[in-house]
Scaffold this active site. Structure first.
Site, PDB file in Angstrom:
ATOM      1  N   ASN A 160      55.989  11.117 -10.195  1.00 25.68           N
ATOM      2  CA  ASN A 160      55.236  11.724 -11.286  1.00 25.68           C
ATOM      3  C   ASN A 160      55.982  12.855 -11.991  1.00 25.68           C
ATOM      4  OD1 ASN A 160      55.049  13.517  -9.203  1.00 25.68           O
ATOM      5  ND2 ASN A 160      52.859  13.902  -9.406  1.00 25.68           N
ATOM      6  N   CYS A 161      57.258  13.027 -11.709  1.00 21.06           N
ATOM      7  CA  CYS A 161      58.077  14.056 -12.367  1.00 21.06           C
ATOM      8  C   CYS A 161      58.587  13.511 -13.705  1.00 21.06           C
ATOM      9  CB  CYS A 161      59.241  14.429 -11.454  1.00 21.06           C
ATOM     10  SG  CYS A 161      60.487  15.473 -12.228  1.00 21.06           S
TER      11      CYS A 161
END
Length: 112
Positions: free
Chosen positions: A9-10
């Site tokens: 999710n970065c």
């Protein structure tokens, strides 16, 4: 084959993945949160990247650590913290086989 270390999710890791995919570069993705970080893997990374370069002092994980863990940190303490909290590694990390690239900015992978 190259390995990209990061977190799903970065946003920066997503851009790095997209860059490699767009170029048609074969790579494997290693999610530090889900797949973890072993002592052997950490030592492999540290063979090419200085420990304090690898430690992400801007991360949410770093900010949530007790102040005692963050003051006067040395290489051994940094290693122990990264093993306990893999999200403390700067990311993404791209292991090309010959080198390890830390972080990502647009265009960083163009010459691979």
């Amino acid at each position: 084959m190259m390995t990209l270390f990061g977190i799903k999710n970065c946003d920066t890791c997503r851009r790095a993945r997209k860059s490699l995919e767009t170029q048609g570069q074969p790579f494997q993705f290693h999610d530090l949160r889900e797949d973890g970080l072993s002592a052997v893997l950490l030592e492999h990374l540290l063979e090419r990247v200085p420990v304090l370069t690898l430690l992400n002092k801007r991360s949410t994980t770093w900010r949530q650590l007790p102040d005692d863990d963050k003051t006067d940190i040395d290489a051994n303490q940094a290693r122990a913290l990264m093993l306990a909290h893999p999200t403390l590694l700067k990311r993404p990390l791209l292991d090309t086989g010959d080198d390890i690239l830390v972080g990502y900015r647009d265009g960083d992978y163009d010459d691979l």
